[in-house]
Design a protein around this motif. Structure first.
Motif, PDB file in Angstrom:
ATOM      1  N   ASP A  41     -41.471  95.000  95.850  1.00  0.00           N
ATOM      2  CA  ASP A  41     -42.801  95.270  96.408  1.00  0.00           C
ATOM      3  C   ASP A  41     -43.536  93.972  96.751  1.00  0.00           C
ATOM      4  N   GLU A  42     -43.386  92.937  95.936  1.00  0.00           N
ATOM      5  CA  GLU A  42     -44.051  91.667  96.235  1.00  0.00           C
ATOM      6  C   GLU A  42     -43.534  91.069  97.543  1.00  0.00           C
ATOM      7  N   VAL A  43     -42.251  91.226  97.837  1.00  0.00           N
ATOM      8  CA  VAL A  43     -41.700  90.714  99.088  1.00  0.00           C
ATOM      9  C   VAL A  43     -42.250  91.503 100.271  1.00  0.00           C
ATOM     10  N   LEU A  44     -42.407  92.825 100.116  1.00  0.00           N
ATOM     11  CA  LEU A  44     -42.961  93.637 101.206  1.00  0.00           C
ATOM     12  C   LEU A  44     -44.388  93.211 101.526  1.00  0.00           C
ATOM     13  N   GLN A  45     -45.174  92.889 100.508  1.00  0.00           N
ATOM     14  CA  GLN A  45     -46.535  92.420 100.758  1.00  0.00           C
ATOM     15  C   GLN A  45     -46.534  91.093 101.520  1.00  0.00           C
ATOM     16  N   LEU A  46     -45.596  90.200 101.192  1.00  0.00           N
ATOM     17  CA  LEU A  46     -45.511  88.929 101.914  1.00  0.00           C
ATOM     18  C   LEU A  46     -45.082  89.155 103.363  1.00  0.00           C
ATOM     19  N   LEU A  47     -44.201  90.099 103.613  1.00  0.00           N
ATOM     20  CA  LEU A  47     -43.775  90.384 104.991  1.00  0.00           C
ATOM     21  C   LEU A  47     -44.954  90.907 105.819  1.00  0.00           C
ATOM     22  N   GLN A  48     -45.746  91.801 105.249  1.00  0.00           N
ATOM     23  CA  GLN A  48     -46.915  92.305 105.964  1.00  0.00           C
ATOM     24  C   GLN A  48     -47.943  91.192 106.199  1.00  0.00           C
ATOM     25  N   ARG A  49     -48.123  90.321 105.207  1.00  0.00           N
ATOM     26  CA  ARG A  49     -49.067  89.213 105.341  1.00  0.00           C
ATOM     27  C   ARG A  49     -48.630  88.242 106.431  1.00  0.00           C
ATOM     28  N   ALA A  50     -47.334  87.960 106.522  1.00  0.00           N
ATOM     29  CA  ALA A  50     -46.831  87.055 107.562  1.00  0.00           C
ATOM     30  C   ALA A  50     -46.876  87.696 108.935  1.00  0.00           C
ATOM     31  N   GLY A  51     -46.575  88.993 109.018  1.00  0.00           N
ATOM     32  CA  GLY A  51     -46.603  89.659 110.318  1.00  0.00           C
ATOM     33  C   GLY A  51     -47.982  89.694 110.932  1.00  0.00           C
ATOM     34  N   ALA A  52     -49.032  89.712 110.094  1.00  0.00           N
ATOM     35  CA  ALA A  52     -50.390  89.734 110.629  1.00  0.00           C
ATOM     36  C   ALA A  52     -50.797  88.383 111.201  1.00  0.00           C
ATOM     37  N   GLN A  53     -50.130  87.298 110.829  1.00  0.00           N
ATOM     38  CA  GLN A  53     -50.501  85.966 111.311  1.00  0.00           C
ATOM     39  C   GLN A  53     -49.539  85.426 112.360  1.00  0.00           C
ATOM     40  N   ARG A  54     -48.529  86.181 112.693  1.00  0.00           N
ATOM     41  CA  ARG A  54     -47.555  85.675 113.660  1.00  0.00           C
ATOM     42  C   ARG A  54     -48.126  85.724 115.069  1.00  0.00           C
ATOM     43  N   ALA A  55     -47.686  84.738 115.895  1.00  0.00           N
ATOM     44  CA  ALA A  55     -48.198  84.623 117.264  1.00  0.00           C
ATOM     45  C   ALA A  55     -47.522  85.665 118.152  1.00  0.00           C
ATOM     46  N   SER A 108     -43.302  91.711 130.573  1.00  0.00           N
ATOM     47  CA  SER A 108     -42.111  92.433 130.123  1.00  0.00           C
ATOM     48  C   SER A 108     -42.352  93.203 128.836  1.00  0.00           C
ATOM     49  N   ASN A 109     -43.356  92.814 128.059  1.00  0.00           N
ATOM     50  CA  ASN A 109     -43.562  93.470 126.762  1.00  0.00           C
ATOM     51  C   ASN A 109     -45.051  93.431 126.436  1.00  0.00           C
ATOM     52  N   GLU A 110     -45.548  94.558 125.950  1.00  0.00           N
ATOM     53  CA  GLU A 110     -46.971  94.630 125.620  1.00  0.00           C
ATOM     54  C   GLU A 110     -47.300  93.814 124.368  1.00  0.00           C
ATOM     55  N   ARG A 111     -46.366  93.754 123.436  1.00  0.00           N
ATOM     56  CA  ARG A 111     -46.566  92.969 122.206  1.00  0.00           C
ATOM     57  C   ARG A 111     -45.316  92.110 122.001  1.00  0.00           C
ATOM     58  N   SER A 112     -45.320  90.980 122.645  1.00  0.00           N
ATOM     59  CA  SER A 112     -44.157  90.092 122.627  1.00  0.00           C
ATOM     60  C   SER A 112     -44.359  88.968 121.605  1.00  0.00           C
ATOM     61  N   SER A 113     -43.321  88.728 120.797  1.00  0.00           N
ATOM     62  CA  SER A 113     -43.370  87.608 119.845  1.00  0.00           C
ATOM     63  C   SER A 113     -43.194  86.306 120.612  1.00  0.00           C
TER      64      SER A 113
END
Length: 535
Positions: free
Chosen positions: A377-391, A397-402
């Motif tokens: 569960d702690e790793v899942l929280q870190l994944l969500q935290r990182a995904g919110a700050q990613r550019a 070609s894509n509406e939400r492109s990394s």
């Protein structure tokens, strides 16, 4: 009674001149010849004056000492003549012999001893006067020498002050000259650096434009070939061979079951690296993380891999194994590193890729947050935290492109005290940014620079894989931050897997064909046998 003779009787006796008690200097007593001694009759001894009264009888054999004749006294007691000191050694070579030393006078010669003492006293006085004069002369010389020394010290002090003043002036002039020259050199160096930066920027822009043109021409050529194949005007067939092909309807569980054994080998001390490659909008982030990491059915590879590792670690605890996990997440945006686990509002730390030590080939990122995790569960929280700050950004070609490469790393350390062994490994899950053509992406301004940086890093990744497949002596890891960061995973000591995502749409046929060709090159590359990091 006989009357003692008086003084006149003594005077009448014949007295030898040498019979005096005081010695005469330089006169020796002459001994009379034997015939003369025999001719002269013996002189009767002088009788002492008798005291009134009966005379006591005297023994006949005792003769008074004063009754001896002068000749007998001279004959019995030789005159004492002082001996002259004679030199026993040889005279000095350079002159006359040293003066003779007078012999010691007898103790009863007081007058002679007094004269000798007076002579010695006069000599001592003369010597004292001479020493006093010599001392005065030396005192005078010492005074003059002290005066000269004082003058010399004054002169030395004056010269030293002059020298220090001159040295201070020269030092100030030298420091001013050095400061002026340093400022000129710094200005010149700054100007040259500015010119070099301008030239480098111009060259970088030209290289990026050339790469964009090359990529555009390649895409046009591939599009032309694909149109020829689609129109049926020519028999064009593209064949590729891969380890496993998943249809569009494949579930996340099916994909993970294929790579679960590879993920589990991270607990055995092997470095594991999994890439998600493809054009933008082809589903790379969906494959790695899923739409919702907390949803067990829709979770991607990263949540499922972490769950499997923690579950397997609990099972191995029964055999004596103890594991520690630390997680980090960074992105490479426009060839710069950003920490996605930093606290919101915190100023970004300066990140760079460095070697762990001079003797090690392992690379790490100083100042990057590496947080310990104890459960899934702690790793899942870190994944969500990182995904919110990613550019991310919207493109044509894509509406939400990394717009960056995401690198999630789980650092694992295991030890078994029973067997006295330990291991260390890293599980790297890399979500590569999608490649796209400039004219199709429709990304002006800042988006154009992002697209150029993404395409350049993906081209560097292709060059690295091509060099590894050809066994070239030099592999250009440093051409990109992405390849340099993953050098340990690409260099042959790790297990590497690439998942290629392609779009099923016909309009993306050219991009899909390009991705398949790149994946085919990766599949043909043999980087070597992986090695476990055991201690």
């Amino acid at each position: 009674m006989a009357e003692a003779p008086g003084p006149s009787a003594r005077g009448r006796g014949k007295v030898h001149p040498s019979a005096s008690r005081l010695p005469v200097r330089g006169v020796r007593a002459k001994r009379p010849a034997a015939a003369q001694e025999a001719a002269e009759p013996p002189v009767p001894p002088v009788q002492k004056r008798a005291r009134p009264g009966p005379a006591a009888p005297r023994p006949a054999e005792r003769v008074p000492l004063r009754a001896l004749s002068v000749a007998a006294a001279a004959r019995a007691v030789p005159p004492q003549v002082p001996r002259k000191a004679t030199a026993t050694g040889a005279a000095p070579r350079g002159g006359a012999a040293p003066p003779s030393r007078p012999s010691k006078r007898p103790h009863w010669d007081l007058k002679g001893q007094l004269g000798d003492l007076r002579v010695a006293l006069d000599a001592s006085r003369s010597r004292a006067e001479a020493l006093q004069r010599e001392n005065q002369a030396l005192q005078l010389q010492l005074g003059r020498a002290e005066e000269g020394l004082v003058s010399c010290r004054e002169e030395m002090g004056r010269m030293r002050r002059e020298h220090e003043e001159e040295l201070g002036k020269n030092k100030e002039q030298h420091e001013e000259e050095v400061a002026r020259m340093r400022k000129e050199h710094e200005d010149e160096l700054g100007r040259m650096r500015k010119e070099l930066g301008t030239v480098t920027q111009e060259l970088g822009d030209k290289v990026a434009q050339a790469e964009a043109k090359i990529l555009d021409l390649t895409n046009r050529l591939e599009e032309k070939e694909s149109r020829v194949g689609r129109d049926g005007s020519s028999s064009v067939r593209h064949e590729f061979s891969f380890d496993r092909v998943f249809p569009p309807g494949a579930t996340q569980r099916e994909v993970f079951d294929e790579v679960s054994a590879l993920v589990q080998s991270a607990l055995d001390g092997f470095h594991v690296c999994i890439f998600a490659y493809g054009q933008t909008g082809s589903g790379k982030t969906y494959t790695l993380e899923g739409p919702d990491p907390c949803d067990p059915q829709a979770a991607g590879l990263a949540p499922r891999a972490v769950r499997l590792l923690f579950q397997r670690a609990r099972e191995l605890a029964q055999e004596g194994w103890q594991y520690e996990f630390c997680a980090s997440y960074l992105e490479i945006y426009n060839e710069s590193l950003r920490d996605l686990l930093a606290a919101p509002g915190e100023p970004p730390a300066e990140l760079g890729i460095r070697r762990v030590s001079a003797a090690s080939e392992e690379l790490h990122v100083p100042n990057l947050r590496r947080l310990p995790v104890r459960c899934h569960d702690e790793v899942l929280q870190l994944l969500q935290r990182a995904g919110a700050q990613r550019a991310v950004a919207r493109t044509g070609s894509n509406e939400r492109s990394s717009r960056s490469h995401g690198v999630f790393q789980l650092h694992i350390r295991g030890s078994n005290p029973r067997r006295d062994v330990s291991c260390a490994s890293v599980l790297s899950l890399v979500d590569l940014a999608g490649s796209e053509r400039l004219e199709k992406g429709g990304a002006p301004g800042g988006r154009l620079r992002e697209t150029q940086a993404i395409n350049s890093s993906l081209s560097a990744l292709g060059l690295v894989i091509l060099a590894l497949s050809r066994k070239e002596p030099h592999v250009p890891y440093r051409n990109s931050k992405l390849t340099y960061l993953l050098q340990n995973s690409l260099g042959g000591s790790a297990k590497m897997l690439m998942i290629v995502n392609i779009s099923p749409l016909e309009e993306n046929f050219c991009e899909s064909l390009s991705s398949l060709r790149f994946a085919s090159k990766v599949n043909e590359c043999v980087i070597g046998t992986a090695r476990a990091n055991w201690k």
